[in-house]
Design a protein around this motif. Structure first.
Motif, mmCIF file in Angstrom:
data_model
loop_
_atom_site.group_PDB
_atom_site.id
_atom_site.type_symbol
_atom_site.label_atom_id
_atom_site.label_comp_id
_atom_site.label_asym_id
_atom_site.label_seq_id
_atom_site.Cartn_x
_atom_site.Cartn_y
_atom_site.Cartn_z
ATOM 1 N N UNK A 19 -15.644 -19.835 59.904
ATOM 2 C CA UNK A 19 -15.452 -18.790 60.905
ATOM 3 C C UNK A 19 -14.991 -19.300 62.255
ATOM 4 N N UNK A 20 -14.937 -20.595 62.452
ATOM 5 C CA UNK A 20 -14.586 -21.078 63.773
ATOM 6 C C UNK A 20 -13.931 -22.444 63.692
ATOM 7 N N UNK A 21 -13.409 -22.869 64.811
ATOM 8 C CA UNK A 21 -12.807 -24.195 64.905
ATOM 9 C C UNK A 21 -13.909 -25.254 64.790
ATOM 10 N N UNK A 22 -13.543 -26.522 64.606
ATOM 11 C CA UNK A 22 -14.564 -27.572 64.531
ATOM 12 C C UNK A 22 -15.427 -27.608 65.785
ATOM 13 N N UNK A 23 -16.702 -27.962 65.650
ATOM 14 C CA UNK A 23 -17.610 -27.977 66.804
ATOM 15 C C UNK A 23 -17.334 -29.172 67.704
ATOM 16 N N UNK A 24 -17.859 -29.152 68.928
ATOM 17 C CA UNK A 24 -17.759 -30.326 69.792
ATOM 18 C C UNK A 24 -18.571 -31.474 69.206
ATOM 19 N N UNK A 25 -18.363 -32.706 69.668
ATOM 20 C CA UNK A 25 -19.055 -33.863 69.080
ATOM 21 C C UNK A 25 -20.573 -33.789 69.173
ATOM 22 N N UNK A 184 -30.180 -33.789 71.897
ATOM 23 C CA UNK A 184 -28.743 -33.825 71.615
ATOM 24 C C UNK A 184 -28.514 -34.264 70.170
ATOM 25 N N UNK A 185 -27.722 -33.486 69.434
ATOM 26 C CA UNK A 185 -27.423 -33.765 68.030
ATOM 27 C C UNK A 185 -25.939 -34.089 67.852
ATOM 28 N N UNK A 186 -25.659 -35.088 67.030
ATOM 29 C CA UNK A 186 -24.284 -35.400 66.673
ATOM 30 C C UNK A 186 -23.818 -34.439 65.588
ATOM 31 N N UNK A 187 -22.786 -33.676 65.868
ATOM 32 C CA UNK A 187 -22.300 -32.698 64.893
ATOM 33 C C UNK A 187 -21.506 -33.347 63.768
ATOM 34 N N UNK A 188 -21.237 -34.641 63.898
ATOM 35 C CA UNK A 188 -20.521 -35.358 62.844
ATOM 36 C C UNK A 188 -21.464 -35.844 61.745
ATOM 37 N N UNK A 189 -22.761 -35.650 61.952
ATOM 38 C CA UNK A 189 -23.733 -36.107 60.960
ATOM 39 C C UNK A 189 -23.642 -35.242 59.700
ATOM 40 N N UNK A 190 -23.835 -35.840 58.529
ATOM 41 C CA UNK A 190 -23.750 -35.081 57.265
ATOM 42 C C UNK A 190 -24.677 -33.861 57.205
ATOM 43 N N UNK A 191 -25.759 -33.869 57.979
ATOM 44 C CA UNK A 191 -26.675 -32.719 57.970
ATOM 45 C C UNK A 191 -25.969 -31.431 58.386
ATOM 46 N N UNK A 192 -24.919 -31.576 59.182
ATOM 47 C CA UNK A 192 -24.181 -30.415 59.660
ATOM 48 C C UNK A 192 -22.941 -30.132 58.826
ATOM 49 N N UNK A 193 -22.733 -30.888 57.755
ATOM 50 C CA UNK A 193 -21.515 -30.749 56.975
ATOM 51 C C UNK A 193 -21.735 -29.896 55.725
ATOM 52 N N UNK A 194 -20.639 -29.360 55.221
ATOM 53 C CA UNK A 194 -20.669 -28.563 54.003
ATOM 54 C C UNK A 194 -20.972 -29.457 52.807
ATOM 55 N N UNK A 195 -21.909 -29.053 51.967
ATOM 56 C CA UNK A 195 -22.316 -29.863 50.822
ATOM 57 C C UNK A 195 -21.166 -30.084 49.843
#
Length: 314
Positions: A19-25, A184-195
């Motif tokens: 639904x949106x563009x990639x998140x900030x880092x 502060x969370x890193x959005x590049x971490x696999x926890x935030x990624x699509x399985x």
């Protein structure tokens, strides 16, 4: 060539939509000092049903109907794109095989054309257009937008973060008036990624609007990830889940708190507020040393004359 028909997005899995563009880092979670034990020590964060967030109008009618011009065009495009000569020949061959007939597909095509006066492709496209019209017209009869959105709000849970750590109103409302902290969370971490696709983020940006769209597909982000413009200052992003992903539920009687664990290495820093007590700073420093040795400890201080914040390591 595959004879699999193109699929339409599953309306009942909005968390799967892009639904949106990639998140900030980096994204930030504001919290009061008492959450040090629950979040940093416990390693769990709260996911809240959309119907239970602090926004009274979180679940509201964001669109008037399911099927409008955009939905119909999408359905037609998806179905008609599948009606290729190869697809039609495969269907004819399957039908002949089931009937035990050994007839060339060209003969069947010509026979159907003589019978109906148009080619098989034209015939199937005409039938699919009629199907799309009937299907689209009946969507709102099966489930109204109000029923659908209420159902989504009751089954979907969210964990909310902000794009920025330096929003004064957020410190006032969620950070204990600068006595709390921000994780502060890193959005590049696999926890935030699509399985299924690790390249895709599960984070969804909240869109702020007060208007109501005509149909669902006018704006999917507005339909599933939007709030009224009064909340725009939050600069919110979310990760959604269902109850099957919840690891622990705390029953407080009047409410239930649903928790999921997060990986420690997803945390990049913890920022304490300008009014955080020495005890809070010491507790945060201790837990970072033990459980998050890679994460920075920082303090943010508002600057009255410049209306900004200074961030420093401590």
């Amino acid at each position: 060539m595959s004879d699999v028909m193109p699929t339409i997005p599953d309306l009942f899995k909005p968390e799967d939509f892009k639904l949106s563009a990639p998140p900030p880092p980096v994204l930030y979670k504001y919290m009061i000092a008492d959450r040090v034990a629950d979040v940093l020590e416990g390693g769990m964060v709260r996911f809240t049903h959309l119907l239970d967030t602090n926004d009274s109008f979180e679940v509201r009618k964001t669109f008037r109907r399911f099927a409008g011009p955009k939905f119909i065009a999408m359905m037609r495009g998806a179905t008609l794109a599948a009606i290729t000569p190869d697809y039609i020949d495969q269907q004819i061959q399957r039908s002949l095989a089931k009937a035990g007939l050994n007839i060339p597909t060209t003969f069947v095509r010509e026979m159907l054309k003589q019978q109906h006066g148009i080619s098989v492709e034209q015939l199937m496209r005409s039938q699919m257009n009629a199907f799309v019209e009937t299907f689209s017209g009946g969507l709102d009869l099966v489930k109204s937008p109000e029923e659908f959105l209420t159902e989504i709000g009751s089954i979907l849970l969210c964990f909310s973060l902000s794009e920025r750590y330096d929003i004064a109103a957020m410190w006032a409302h969620y950070g204990g008036n600068h006595t709390g902290l921000v994780v502060a969370f890193s959005t590049d971490h696999p926890w935030f990624k699509n399985d299924k696709d690790p390249a895709e983020s599960k984070l969804q940006k909240i869109k702020y609007l007060d208007d109501q769209n005509d149909e669902l597909f006018d704006d999917l982000q507005a339909a599933f990830s939007s709030k009224a413009t009064d909340w725009a200052y939050e600069r919110e992003w979310r990760i959604n889940c269902s109850m099957k992903q919840i690891e622990r539920t705390v029953d407080l009687g009047a409410e239930k708190i649903h928790l999921r664990s997060f990986p420690p290495d997803a945390v990049t820093s913890v920022i304490v507020g300008a009014k955080a007590s020495d005890d809070t700073v010491a507790r945060v420093r201790d837990v970072l040393t033990r459980k998050y040795p890679h994460a920075k400890l920082q303090r943010t201080t508002p600057q009255r004359m410049t209306v900004g914040f200074v961030l420093e390591d401590i």
